[in-house]
Scaffold this motif. Structure first.
Motif, PDB file in Angstrom:
ATOM      1  N   MET A   1       0.522  -0.747  -0.134  1.00  0.00           N
ATOM      2  CA  MET A   1       0.025   0.128  -0.161  1.00  0.00           C
ATOM      3  C   MET A   1       0.997   0.829   0.115  1.00  0.00           C
ATOM      4  SD  MET A   1      -3.068   1.243   2.786  1.00  0.00           S
ATOM      5  CE  MET A   1      -3.380   3.056   3.373  1.00  0.00           C
ATOM      6  N   VAL A   2       0.716   2.399  -1.060  1.00  0.00           N
ATOM      7  CA  VAL A   2       1.228   3.426  -1.454  1.00  0.00           C
ATOM      8  C   VAL A   2      -0.018   4.781  -0.588  1.00  0.00           C
ATOM      9  CG1 VAL A   2       2.434   5.005  -2.629  1.00  0.00           C
ATOM     10  CG2 VAL A   2       2.318   2.541  -2.433  1.00  0.00           C
ATOM     11  N   THR A   3       1.336   5.277   0.770  1.00  0.00           N
ATOM     12  CA  THR A   3       1.003   5.662   1.583  1.00  0.00           C
ATOM     13  C   THR A   3       1.812   7.184   1.667  1.00  0.00           C
ATOM     14  OG1 THR A   3       1.844   5.001   3.437  1.00  0.00           O
ATOM     15  CG2 THR A   3      -0.495   4.225   3.138  1.00  0.00           C
ATOM     16  N   LYS A   4       2.757   7.472   1.170  1.00  0.00           N
ATOM     17  CA  LYS A   4       3.757   8.228   1.245  1.00  0.00           C
ATOM     18  C   LYS A   4       3.713   8.929   0.070  1.00  0.00           C
ATOM     19  CE  LYS A   4       6.816   6.153   4.022  1.00  0.00           C
ATOM     20  NZ  LYS A   4       8.260   5.780   4.759  1.00  0.00           N
ATOM     21  N   LYS A   5       4.064  11.145   0.602  1.00  0.00           N
ATOM     22  CA  LYS A   5       4.326  11.580  -0.175  1.00  0.00           C
ATOM     23  C   LYS A   5       4.804  11.223  -1.285  1.00  0.00           C
ATOM     24  CE  LYS A   5       4.897  16.510  -0.841  1.00  0.00           C
ATOM     25  NZ  LYS A   5       6.087  17.170  -0.016  1.00  0.00           N
ATOM     26  N   LYS A   6       4.531  12.051  -2.562  1.00  0.00           N
ATOM     27  CA  LYS A   6       4.984  11.311  -3.961  1.00  0.00           C
ATOM     28  C   LYS A   6       6.251  11.882  -4.637  1.00  0.00           C
ATOM     29  CE  LYS A   6       1.267   9.907  -7.243  1.00  0.00           C
ATOM     30  NZ  LYS A   6       1.297   9.836  -8.754  1.00  0.00           N
ATOM     31  N   TYR A   7       7.885  11.151  -4.922  1.00  0.00           N
ATOM     32  CA  TYR A   7       8.672  12.206  -4.493  1.00  0.00           C
ATOM     33  C   TYR A   7       8.584  13.240  -5.889  1.00  0.00           C
ATOM     34  CZ  TYR A   7      11.420   8.532  -1.034  1.00  0.00           C
ATOM     35  OH  TYR A   7      11.737   7.516  -0.123  1.00  0.00           O
ATOM     36  N   SER A   8       9.738  13.956  -5.934  1.00  0.00           N
ATOM     37  CA  SER A   8       9.586  15.110  -6.901  1.00  0.00           C
ATOM     38  C   SER A   8      11.695  14.591  -7.671  1.00  0.00           C
ATOM     39  CB  SER A   8       9.478  16.022  -6.970  1.00  0.00           C
ATOM     40  OG  SER A   8      10.142  17.045  -7.648  1.00  0.00           O
ATOM     41  N   PHE A   9      11.049  14.271  -8.531  1.00  0.00           N
ATOM     42  CA  PHE A   9      12.363  14.495  -9.846  1.00  0.00           C
ATOM     43  C   PHE A   9      13.089  14.966 -10.152  1.00  0.00           C
ATOM     44  CE2 PHE A   9      10.614  10.044  -9.057  1.00  0.00           C
ATOM     45  CZ  PHE A   9      11.591   9.289  -7.708  1.00  0.00           C
ATOM     46  N   SER A  10      12.394  16.776 -10.274  1.00  0.00           N
ATOM     47  CA  SER A  10      12.541  17.700 -11.081  1.00  0.00           C
ATOM     48  C   SER A  10      13.624  17.738 -10.725  1.00  0.00           C
ATOM     49  CB  SER A  10      11.999  18.534 -10.618  1.00  0.00           C
ATOM     50  OG  SER A  10      11.975  19.421  -9.265  1.00  0.00           O
ATOM     51  N   PHE A  11      15.352  18.008 -10.077  1.00  0.00           N
ATOM     52  CA  PHE A  11      16.024  17.587  -9.488  1.00  0.00           C
ATOM     53  C   PHE A  11      17.124  17.559 -10.523  1.00  0.00           C
ATOM     54  CE2 PHE A  11      15.950  14.281  -7.090  1.00  0.00           C
ATOM     55  CZ  PHE A  11      17.033  12.620  -7.608  1.00  0.00           C
ATOM     56  N   THR A  12      16.137  16.621 -11.794  1.00  0.00           N
ATOM     57  CA  THR A  12      17.237  15.396 -12.763  1.00  0.00           C
ATOM     58  C   THR A  12      18.169  16.535 -13.697  1.00  0.00           C
ATOM     59  OG1 THR A  12      15.202  14.936 -13.956  1.00  0.00           O
ATOM     60  CG2 THR A  12      16.143  13.831 -11.936  1.00  0.00           C
ATOM     61  N   GLY A  13      16.936  18.119 -13.659  1.00  0.00           N
ATOM     62  CA  GLY A  13      16.736  19.254 -15.001  1.00  0.00           C
ATOM     63  C   GLY A  13      18.262  20.228 -14.131  1.00  0.00           C
TER      64      GLY A  13
END
Length: 212
Positions: A1-13
């Motif tokens: 079950m996924v309950t955690k806040k989504k990870y952001s990967f915007s740092f890749t740019g």
């Protein structure tokens, strides 16, 4: 079950962007208005980018990071020593990106405190696979993006001085001046874990008067 806040990967740019972060922070300290900073950065091409879209994307990412710093931390970033400035950039990354923060604290810090001072590729793979159980977004990104996330993450770790190089992966505990420690303690002492401080160190530092 996924309950955690989504990870952001915007740092890749963007990666850590030490020089660019300092430029934008200096403009904010001078102007005290993000809209004015945006105009100044674009019109004067302060980040020295040939493509306006690149400049806009980088500014958006840097603003997101810098807005999370306190005024004390921003001023230290702009007016402090190179080590202090770099420490505040690292702090902004820890605050802005949960994926980065979790990797630093759960993998790098854990290994460092166990006197295992080298990060290897399998450490990252294990971390990624474990997080994929509770973060479904890790199961839906493409292989290309997955590789990019790893590449940029290690580059950022090198840029802020947590490892000597992305290739060797030797862990280095960042130097924190008294002013850096004070700026972090006045905000949230738990953030010191991102600088590889042990729980005992953090507890000791919290007892030192820092206000005023």
């Amino acid at each position: 079950m996924v309950t955690k806040k989504k990870y952001s990967f915007s740092f890749t740019g963007a990666s850590a962007l030490l020089a660019e972060t300092l430029i934008v922070a200096e403009e904010y300290v001078r102007l005290q208005d993000w809209e004015k900073v945006k105009v100044s950065v674009q019109e004067n091409n302060l980040m020295n980018k040939t493509k306006q879209n690149t400049s806009k994307r980088m500014y958006h990412e840097l603003k997101k990071r810098l807005e999370l710093l306190t005024n004390e931390q921003l001023n230290l970033l702009v007016s402090g020593s190179p080590d202090e400035s770099k420490a505040m950039v690292l702090l902004s990354l820890i605050k802005a990106y949960s994926f980065f923060k979790d990797f630093v604290i759960e993998v790098i810090r854990t290994k460092y405190l166990l006197y295992n001072n080298i990060i290897v590729s399998s450490d990252y793979t294990s971390f990624f696979n474990t997080k994929a159980i509770t973060h479904n977004e890790l199961n839906t990104i493409t292989e290309k993006t997955t590789n990019k996330v790893k590449q940029v993450l290690f580059k950022m770790l090198e840029q802020v001085g947590l490892i000597n190089s992305a290739k060797d992966g030797i862990i280095i505990k960042p130097f924190l001046s008294d002013d850096s420690i004070k700026a972090i303690l006045n905000d949230d002492a738990t953030l010191l874990a991102g600088f590889l401080c042990s729980d005992a160190e953090i507890k000791t530092l919290k007892k030192i008067p820092v206000h005023g």
